[in-house]
Design a protein around this motif. Sequence first.
Motif, PDB file in Angstrom:
ATOM      1  N   ASN A  59      39.006  80.285  61.214  1.00 34.07           N
ATOM      2  CA  ASN A  59      38.227  81.302  60.519  1.00 34.07           C
ATOM      3  C   ASN A  59      38.318  82.633  61.256  1.00 34.07           C
ATOM      4  O   ASN A  59      38.540  82.665  62.469  1.00 34.07           O
ATOM      5  CB  ASN A  59      36.752  80.896  60.434  1.00 34.07           C
TER       6      ASN A  59
ATOM      7  N   HIS B 210      36.070  86.246  61.674  1.00 32.55           N
ATOM      8  CA  HIS B 210      34.858  87.013  61.403  1.00 32.55           C
ATOM      9  C   HIS B 210      35.146  88.473  61.754  1.00 32.55           C
ATOM     10  O   HIS B 210      35.442  88.783  62.913  1.00 32.55           O
ATOM     11  CB  HIS B 210      33.688  86.499  62.241  1.00 32.55           C
TER      12      HIS B 210
ATOM     13  N   SER C 106      34.070  95.839  58.889  1.00 33.26           N
ATOM     14  CA  SER C 106      35.196  95.603  57.976  1.00 33.26           C
ATOM     15  C   SER C 106      35.408  96.726  56.972  1.00 33.26           C
ATOM     16  O   SER C 106      36.469  96.809  56.362  1.00 33.26           O
ATOM     17  CB  SER C 106      34.984  94.286  57.213  1.00 33.26           C
TER      18      SER C 106
ATOM     19  N   PHE D 102      35.571  86.148  56.918  1.00 35.36           N
ATOM     20  CA  PHE D 102      34.214  86.635  56.684  1.00 35.36           C
ATOM     21  C   PHE D 102      34.154  88.108  57.086  1.00 35.36           C
ATOM     22  O   PHE D 102      34.426  88.456  58.236  1.00 35.36           O
ATOM     23  CB  PHE D 102      33.206  85.815  57.498  1.00 35.36           C
ATOM     24  N   LYS D 103      33.798  88.965  56.128  1.00 36.19           N
ATOM     25  CA  LYS D 103      33.805  90.410  56.359  1.00 36.19           C
ATOM     26  C   LYS D 103      32.376  90.936  56.399  1.00 36.19           C
ATOM     27  O   LYS D 103      31.689  90.991  55.387  1.00 36.19           O
ATOM     28  CB  LYS D 103      34.615  91.110  55.257  1.00 36.19           C
ATOM     29  N   TYR D 104      31.949  91.344  57.595  1.00 32.17           N
ATOM     30  CA  TYR D 104      30.598  91.861  57.803  1.00 32.17           C
ATOM     31  C   TYR D 104      30.647  93.393  57.816  1.00 32.17           C
ATOM     32  O   TYR D 104      31.547  93.985  58.397  1.00 32.17           O
ATOM     33  CB  TYR D 104      30.041  91.397  59.145  1.00 32.17           C
TER      34      TYR D 104
ATOM     35  N   PHE E 152      25.628  85.607  61.467  1.00 30.93           N
ATOM     36  CA  PHE E 152      26.874  85.041  61.987  1.00 30.93           C
ATOM     37  C   PHE E 152      27.017  83.675  61.349  1.00 30.93           C
ATOM     38  O   PHE E 152      26.186  82.791  61.554  1.00 30.93           O
ATOM     39  CB  PHE E 152      26.866  84.919  63.511  1.00 30.93           C
TER      40      PHE E 152
ATOM     41  N   SER F   2      37.203  79.731  65.448  1.00 30.62           N
ATOM     42  CA  SER F   2      37.104  81.070  64.867  1.00 30.62           C
ATOM     43  C   SER F   2      37.590  82.151  65.816  1.00 30.62           C
ATOM     44  O   SER F   2      37.611  81.973  67.035  1.00 30.62           O
ATOM     45  CB  SER F   2      35.650  81.371  64.484  1.00 30.62           C
TER      46      SER F   2
ATOM     47  N   ILE G 232      36.669  86.302  66.504  1.00 29.85           N
ATOM     48  CA  ILE G 232      35.715  87.372  66.206  1.00 29.85           C
ATOM     49  C   ILE G 232      36.413  88.702  66.456  1.00 29.85           C
ATOM     50  O   ILE G 232      36.897  88.978  67.560  1.00 29.85           O
ATOM     51  CB  ILE G 232      34.446  87.271  67.061  1.00 29.85           C
TER      52      ILE G 232
END
Length: 298
Positions: free
Chosen positions: A2, A4, A8, A30-32, A52, A59, A61
């Motif tokens: 994954n 993160h 983004s 995953f786009k924060y 998170f 993953s 980060i």
Amino acid sequence: MNVHIFGSSSLVGLSYSNLLDKSGIYSNIFKYSSSKESKIYCDLRDKNTYKFLEKDCPSLIISFAPIWLFSKYINELFYKNCDIFSKVKGFIICSSSSSLTKRFSANEFDKNLSKKLSGAEESIIELTNNIDKRCIIIQPSLIYGNISKKKDKNISKIIQLIKFLPLIILPKDTGLRQPIHINQLASVFLHYSEEISNSRNVGKFHSTKKLVGGNEEISYYQMIKMVMANLKGKNITVNCKLITIPNRLFLFLFSPLIIFSPKWFSAIERISADLSNFEKVNKIIKGEIKSFPVEPFG
């Protein structure tokens, strides 16, 4: 694996996200972002929005958010739950070359920025070393480029001046620059993402900092001339003239800024400083060498 991505919705974050989507090699992305339009809203200035998404899958980060905010964020997450990063294989964090280049500035604003950047870098390094996770902090030089209407805050400002001013005065001897396009910087992040993902090394990791710039070292004067030539090549009318004067006279003309805006005077002084000699992007990604300015920009 994954991924993160924090920050983004920034220019480099958007470019990196596009590269990841095209690669198709990661399970979930995953786009924060603090943008209200983001799928995963996370404002690093507001603890109430902290997120998170823990998964059982290993993953990465990645952060393009302001590093001082991201540093505080991951430290607070860790102290709330020391196992939260147990599945994380590595961190790749975007900082700025300003942590180094503005360290000895005569301007308090620049010195404080350097301290804020370097303090956040050291805080992240301390945490990642303590939890034995690989961490690469990228310190890019002058970033430029655009995605749709979203523009950088460097070359785009120079273009505005070129379009609206009849002349621009520069010192005769201008310092070197190493401008790096957002897509080139995103490719650097993708390179290290794949390197960490594919690594099977075990044992004690040590965090690293990497000063990264474009493939060319060009003077500030050359940089503006090349931007002007590019605009003319697009049939954009450019009536602005470049005038060079002795460096001492140049500083004398702008010396009143010392009183009214020390921050801007420091920026004027840096025109003559060499902000280069960083690791060239092509040596990292082993890709095609593209000359400045790389499209899209402006």
